[in-house]
Design a protein around this motif. Sequence first.
Motif, PDB file in Angstrom:
ATOM      1  N   ALA A  57       0.823  -1.206   0.000  1.00 38.83           N
ATOM      2  CA  ALA A  57       0.000   0.000   0.000  1.00 38.83           C
ATOM      3  C   ALA A  57       0.860   1.261   0.000  1.00 38.83           C
ATOM      4  CB  ALA A  57      -0.931  -0.005   1.209  1.00 38.83           C
ATOM      5  N   VAL A  58       1.932   1.253   0.789  1.00 38.85           N
ATOM      6  CA  VAL A  58       2.830   2.411   0.813  1.00 38.85           C
ATOM      7  C   VAL A  58       3.501   2.599  -0.542  1.00 38.85           C
ATOM      8  CG1 VAL A  58       4.961   3.324   1.813  1.00 38.85           C
ATOM      9  CG2 VAL A  58       3.234   2.281   3.298  1.00 38.85           C
ATOM     10  N   VAL A 114       3.336   5.806  -3.343  1.00 37.59           N
ATOM     11  CA  VAL A 114       4.541   6.502  -3.799  1.00 37.59           C
ATOM     12  C   VAL A 114       4.666   6.436  -5.317  1.00 37.59           C
ATOM     13  CG1 VAL A 114       7.068   6.454  -3.731  1.00 37.59           C
ATOM     14  CG2 VAL A 114       5.754   6.148  -1.617  1.00 37.59           C
ATOM     15  N   ALA A 115       4.263   5.320  -5.917  1.00 35.13           N
ATOM     16  CA  ALA A 115       4.408   5.133  -7.359  1.00 35.13           C
ATOM     17  C   ALA A 115       3.579   6.119  -8.172  1.00 35.13           C
ATOM     18  CB  ALA A 115       4.026   3.698  -7.738  1.00 35.13           C
ATOM     19  N   TRP A 125      -5.216   4.466   3.820  1.00 34.65           N
ATOM     20  CA  TRP A 125      -5.471   3.050   4.106  1.00 34.65           C
ATOM     21  C   TRP A 125      -4.275   2.411   4.813  1.00 34.65           C
ATOM     22  CZ3 TRP A 125      -3.275  -1.638   3.487  1.00 34.65           C
ATOM     23  CH2 TRP A 125      -4.078  -2.755   3.809  1.00 34.65           C
ATOM     24  N   ALA A 126      -3.067   2.735   4.357  1.00 35.17           N
ATOM     25  CA  ALA A 126      -1.867   2.168   4.976  1.00 35.17           C
ATOM     26  C   ALA A 126      -1.803   2.522   6.454  1.00 35.17           C
ATOM     27  CB  ALA A 126      -0.622   2.661   4.250  1.00 35.17           C
ATOM     28  N   ALA A 138      -3.315   8.502  -4.678  1.00 34.09           N
ATOM     29  CA  ALA A 138      -2.130   8.347  -3.834  1.00 34.09           C
ATOM     30  C   ALA A 138      -2.456   8.682  -2.380  1.00 34.09           C
ATOM     31  CB  ALA A 138      -0.998   9.242  -4.339  1.00 34.09           C
ATOM     32  N   ALA A 139      -3.222   9.740  -2.163  1.00 32.57           N
ATOM     33  CA  ALA A 139      -3.584  10.136  -0.796  1.00 32.57           C
ATOM     34  C   ALA A 139      -4.476   9.090  -0.137  1.00 32.57           C
ATOM     35  CB  ALA A 139      -4.293  11.498  -0.821  1.00 32.57           C
TER      36      ALA A 139
END
Length: 434
Positions: free
Chosen positions: A99-100, A104-105, A194-195, A188-189
Amino acid sequence: MTAADTPARALAQDPPEDRRTAGRAWTVTGLLVVFMMVNFADKSVLGLAADEIRADMGLSATDFGLANSAFFLLFSVAAVVVGLLADRVRPRWLLLGMAVLWSVAQVPAAVGGGLAVLIGSRVLLGAAEGPAFPVAQKAALAWFPDHRRNLPGALVTLGVTLGVITAAPGLTWVIHQHGWRAALWVVAAVGAVWAALWAVFGADGRHRTDDEQHTAPASDAPAERAGYRRILGTRTWIGTTVAYFTTYWCVALTLVWLPSYLHTGLGHSPEAAGRLIVLPWAIGAVALLGQAWFTGRLMRRGVSGRRARGWVGGILLLVGAIACLALPLVDGTAARTALLVIGFGLGGSFATVAVTTVAELAPAARRGGALGWMNATVTTAGLVAPAVVGHLVDSQGVTGYQNAALLTGALLVVGALAAFTMIDPARDAPRLRG
């Protein structure tokens, strides 16, 4: 699915300690549903913004198809590697890392850059998301015994559908009001949020250890040591994977090209296409829940996995195939739109059957790897399908969209035949103990 299968009824009937465990199981399952929602919201952005991205970057349909295929370049490899790790590393940490990484991707393409940046970002995103489905399913199913896995397995799969249904209208609005790069910042946010929640509330189930290792009879021990080659060589694994491949072909095209088909091929406005794209996912959601209920009911009555899973899943694929193949036989935008959403909706609904069938077939110690290898194989459809359709559209114009649907229908027929004739976990699972 009877009342006894619902989370609330199960909690009411269990002792306090069991109720706490059951409550945690459904909390984790709920988070994993959201996990898959975010996962497919990420995937849907480029399809929803296809026309805007092509205009912004001056891409042909073939170029755009290849850019989307790049997403799957490392997708399958990562699915195998992390699927194997899931048999050794706690899924909780694998899911958090994924998830992180996929949040970032999104950043490089969201910041700016051209086609090379977009492709690089999608390759990284694909590597991060490739293992998501099998690891999420493994994490959810570890909380439940086999006869109760249809519902949580279907719910996690339903997250795929809910992700697109909930994200498509909002992301379409963001794309048209603020640009497609802004939509990347949004997903992304959401992934980062969720992470954070998973880091606090995520947990690993113990059902595999308690029920399948400690209480399993000694005769099951050889099955736990069965190599992946033996599992992957069974007719059930092969048939399940072939059928699931055709479903993933549908899923890939629904994400990448169906919005453009609805807009360019059938003449719907971009806003209408953004709303209509929800329909095949909604049909798929109904099919998933209906299949989970019906399959669970059949299995509680003693019906074999061959019929309860293979035949039920095969019927869904066959009906989807008929809808796709009937497109040239009807006139009018409404009729063609209806057949399209039915065909892709039902054609994309085999995932839960595939996962629960392999979970029934494979011993617990090999389940993550067996699911990972299946996911890696079927997601090659995502590598091939967008590029093939891009070439068809460039070479044939609007007709290329219809021919892509006909090709999809033919593949679904193959998948249905594989499900009907090859899937039989009750036949193959005992052979792994030999």
